[in-house]
Design an enzyme around this catalytic site. Structure first.
Site, PDB file in Angstrom:
ATOM      1  CB  CYS A   2      -0.933   0.112   1.203  1.00  0.00           C
ATOM      2  SG  CYS A   2      -1.970  -1.329   1.450  1.00  0.00           S
ATOM      3  NE  ARG A  27       4.433   1.751  -0.684  1.00  0.00           N
ATOM      4  CZ  ARG A  27       5.535   1.314  -0.110  1.00  0.00           C
ATOM      5  NH1 ARG A  27       6.691   1.497  -0.694  1.00  0.00           N
ATOM      6  NH2 ARG A  27       5.494   0.716   1.066  1.00  0.00           N
ATOM      7  CD1 TRP A  74      -0.788  -5.733  -3.882  1.00  0.00           C
ATOM      8  CD2 TRP A  74      -0.451  -6.541  -1.844  1.00  0.00           C
ATOM      9  NE1 TRP A  74      -0.383  -7.043  -4.006  1.00  0.00           N
ATOM     10  CE2 TRP A  74      -0.169  -7.559  -2.772  1.00  0.00           C
ATOM     11  CE3 TRP A  74      -0.314  -6.822  -0.478  1.00  0.00           C
ATOM     12  CZ2 TRP A  74       0.246  -8.834  -2.396  1.00  0.00           C
ATOM     13  CZ3 TRP A  74       0.100  -8.087  -0.096  1.00  0.00           C
ATOM     14  CH2 TRP A  74       0.378  -9.075  -1.051  1.00  0.00           C
ATOM     15  CG  ASN A  98       2.334   0.519   3.876  1.00  0.00           C
ATOM     16  OD1 ASN A  98       1.977  -0.617   3.578  1.00  0.00           O
ATOM     17  ND2 ASN A  98       3.571   0.930   3.731  1.00  0.00           N
ATOM     18  N   GLY A  99       0.615  -1.408   6.135  1.00  0.00           N
ATOM     19  CA  GLY A  99       1.189  -2.391   7.066  1.00  0.00           C
ATOM     20  C   GLY A  99       0.136  -3.412   7.460  1.00  0.00           C
ATOM     21  CD  GLU A 482      14.960 -11.280 -13.004  1.00  0.00           C
ATOM     22  OE1 GLU A 482      14.612 -11.943 -12.020  1.00  0.00           O
ATOM     23  OE2 GLU A 482      14.519 -10.141 -13.241  1.00  0.00           O
ATOM     24  CE  LYS A 486      11.173  -9.132 -14.092  1.00  0.00           C
ATOM     25  NZ  LYS A 486      12.173  -9.083 -13.066  1.00  0.00           N
ATOM     26  CD  GLU A 489       7.800 -10.090 -11.546  1.00  0.00           C
ATOM     27  OE1 GLU A 489       8.761  -9.812 -12.282  1.00  0.00           O
ATOM     28  OE2 GLU A 489       7.631  -9.569 -10.439  1.00  0.00           O
ATOM     29  CG  HIS A 505      19.031 -35.260 -14.781  1.00  0.00           C
ATOM     30  ND1 HIS A 505      19.507 -36.553 -14.764  1.00  0.00           N
ATOM     31  CD2 HIS A 505      20.094 -34.464 -15.038  1.00  0.00           C
ATOM     32  CE1 HIS A 505      20.824 -36.529 -14.984  1.00  0.00           C
ATOM     33  NE2 HIS A 505      21.198 -35.271 -15.164  1.00  0.00           N
ATOM     34  CE  LYS A 604      10.028  -1.780  -8.300  1.00  0.00           C
ATOM     35  NZ  LYS A 604      10.525  -2.685  -9.338  1.00  0.00           N
TER      36      LYS A 604
END
Ligand code: AGP
Length: 609
Positions: A2, A27, A74, A98-99, A482, A486, A489, A505, A604
């Site tokens: 947030c 955020r 968020w 926020n939290g 990575e 990407k 996401e 394998h 983020k």
């Protein structure tokens, strides 16, 4: 997660707060809301979904006043909805938070018993009710906030206004980030620096357990208990245009293209004049201390964890010290063998990732020293570490990390060389050669970025694909991870990264004509082996997209699509190979029409554990 913003001054608060929220939308973007105080009355507008929905609403129902607070959410407690959107109100008190308040159910129960009625499913609403409850007893706004926040367990950064105090804004913090901006007869509070950058670069970074009280002309900082705290103003070097799109369609694309500059900035000032040693005074560790360590942990999450995996290669190779890499959310729960001979290196773009911060504290509790690689100055992780190597990437707004990742790789390279030279495992001649290679990197990245149009063209073919496989060996395996992250996401296509030699394998069973396989195949000691792995894929009908500095016929014959990149030494090659992977994900996502900068369900800065 947030984002919160608060403003007290002479401008219309709604404009300042909206602009700040726009810069904090990375955020969280499940809902947004703003409250302003005008003529002794607080009015609030809230909307589900992105900030643009709130902006539309504000066109028909504007908010007036020069004191205001806002929030972009968020969701943690309670689904994304208008009712759960902040600001939350009780009586004359309005709060953004926020939290996570861990004891909210218990507090809620007590307040319900005292007659309080709740309108949302959030943990945050409790804060407004608690303030209201204590104000009824003390009739003192500041004291009511102070008493309320002392009852909270968990993490919070809050901003509070009251309809009975038209000249007061109160903010407090414990565990979630909060920055204060100081202007001319105006103050700003926000979860992150970019929210205020167009108004001021003079900032105060509140510590955990501190509270700030503002009127239009003065600010006072105290502990939550009321003891005075000295105000330390820092002038930030980031400029407002660094947080703009600058003509690019998305922040992510802009940030991909900023990498040559970001990397040059990260290198600048860290190489001796004769270019044969690295300067890293910011580690705050002298040669004796660096020589005294017998083990290194690198701890991080997500993309930063991928950087850590590359870091292991670099540090073990040049400094000959054992390195263990941990995912931060696992580290603290497995009783790591940290002692005073252990150095823990934490990596975090935001410097606020809760899991990484908890791992840092775990290392400290076990008596170890901690150094951070961080992008955001004065973030919690930066402040709690003994030393910080700042990546000078500038603000990264796109949720998918790009320039933060490659600058982390540069910081790790600098650290590995510095450690190697200090521990005398790396000769000056070798260091000089590597530094000379490093200095060519920004130019080679410019060249690599010229692949953009070709990659865009190739990406179109893959928009209907359901799965992708990424293969790499050695220090390119983390780049395969990575690349896969990407793609997942931002395009929502399932993707996996694998060490190329491990494919036989198990994952080889997945290969058919439908499966694109991205193979990172630079010329190095495993190059031929990787080409053999490509042949194995081709033999089973898989489509290969190769990334290599080689033009050898066997590589080209095995590739359906080949992206040719410039040559550089093996240690720096992961930085070059990252670029085509970022561009590929970006263009596939754009063709698919997803929200590239703000992909679904993500934020983020992940400030919850
Ligand atoms: C990167 O694309 C991701 N959004 C995510 O994995 C990120 O790297 C992770 O959350 C760690 O963040 P940090 O570097 O700010 O600690």
């Amino acid at each position: 997660m947030c984002g919160i913003v608060g403003y007290i001054g002479e401008q219309q608060a709604v404009d300042v707060v909206l602009e700040g929220l726009r810069r904090l939308e990375y955020r969280g973007y499940d809902s947004a809301g703003i409250s302003t105080l005008n003529n002794g009355q607080i009015d609030t507008q809230r909307a589900k979904g992105k900030l643009s929905n709130l902006e539309q609403q504000l066109k028909t129902s504007p908010l007036l006043g020069t004191l205001g607070i806002g929030h972009t959410r968020w969701a943690t407690h309670g689904k994304p909805s208008k009712a759960n959107a902040h600001p939350h109100r009780s009586g004359g008190f309005v709060v953004v938070h926020n939290g996570i308040i861990e004891n909210y159910l218990q507090l809620k129960q007590q307040l319900v018993e005292c007659g309080h009625h709740f309108n949302s499913e959030t943990d945050s609403e409790i804060i407004a009710h608690l303030i209201d409850y204590h104000f009824k007893k003390s009739q003192d706004f500041e004291q009511a906030v102070r008493t309320a926040v002392q009852q909270l367990r968990g993490a919070f950064a809050i901003a509070v206004i009251s309809d009975q105090h038209p000249d007061q804004l109160i903010a407090a913090k414990a565990g979630s980030p909060l920055v204060i901006g100081q202007g001319q007869s105006e103050y700003f509070v926000a979860s992150d620096i970019p929210a205020m950058l167009s108004h001021t670069r003079d900032m105060v970074f509140l510590n955990d357990g501190e509270m700030a009280l503002f009127n239009r002309t003065a600010m006072q900082i105290t502990t939550l208990e009321g003891a005075a705290v000295e105000t330390k103003i820092k002038t930030i070097t980031w400029n407002p245009t660094m947080a703009e799109k600058g003509g690019y369609r998305h922040f992510m694309l802009k940030e991909i293209h900023e990498q040559p500059r970001a990397i040059a900035d990260t290198i600048a000032g860290r190489i001796t004049e004769n270019k044969n040693a690295i300067l890293l005074n910011e580690l705050n560790l002298n040669a004796d201390e660096l020589n005294g360590f017998d083990r290194l942990y690198i701890v991080a999450c997500g993309t930063s964890w991928h950087a850590a995996l590359v870091g292991k290669f670099l540090i073990e190779k040049h400094a000959r010290i054992p390195v263990e890499v941990d995912i931060a959310s696992e580290f603290r729960y497995r009783q790591p063998l940290v002692s005073d001979k252990t150095l823990t290196l934490v990596i975090s773009q935001s410097g606020e990732t809760a899991d990484t911060l908890a791992a840092l504290r775990e290392a400290h509790e076990r008596g170890g020293k901690v150094v951070a690689i961080c992008n955001v100055v004065e973030s919690s992780i930066a402040r709690e570490s003994e030393g910080v190597i700042y990546t000078h990437a500038g603000p990264e707004i796109g949720v998918a990390s790009t320039k933060a990742f490659t600058t982390q790789l540069v910081a790790l390279f600098l650290f590995a060389l510095h450690l190697g030279q200090t521990r005398q495992t790396l000769t000056t001649i070798k260091a000089q050669q590597l530094i000379n290679e490093l200095l060519t990197l920004p130019r080679k990245l410019e060249e690599t970025l010229e692949l953009d149009a070709i990659i865009e063209q190739a990406a179109r073919k893959f928009i209907h694909v359901h799965d992708f496989l990424y293969l790499g060996r050695g220090n390119q395996y983390p780049i395969a991870l990575e690349g896969a992250l990407k793609l997942k996401e931002i395009s929502y296509i399932h993707a996996e990264g694998y060490p190329a030699g491990e494919m036989k394998h198990g994952p080889i069973a997945l290969i058919d004509e439908e499966l694109p396989v991205v193979v990172i195949a630079p010329v190095n000691k495993t190059h031929e082996k990787v080409i053999s792995n490509m042949e194995e894929v081709r033999a089973r009908g898989g489509q290969i997209i190769s990334i290599s500095d080689s033009n050898c016929p066997s590589l080209l014959a095995a590739s359906n699509v080949a992206f040719h990149i410039p040559t550089i030494c093996d240690d720096l090659m992961p930085i070059i190979t990252s670029i085509p992977l970022q561009l590929l994900s970006y263009h596939i996502a754009v063709f698919k029409g997803t929200d590239v900068d703000q992909p679904r369900n993500l934020a983020k800065s992940v400030t919850v554990e």
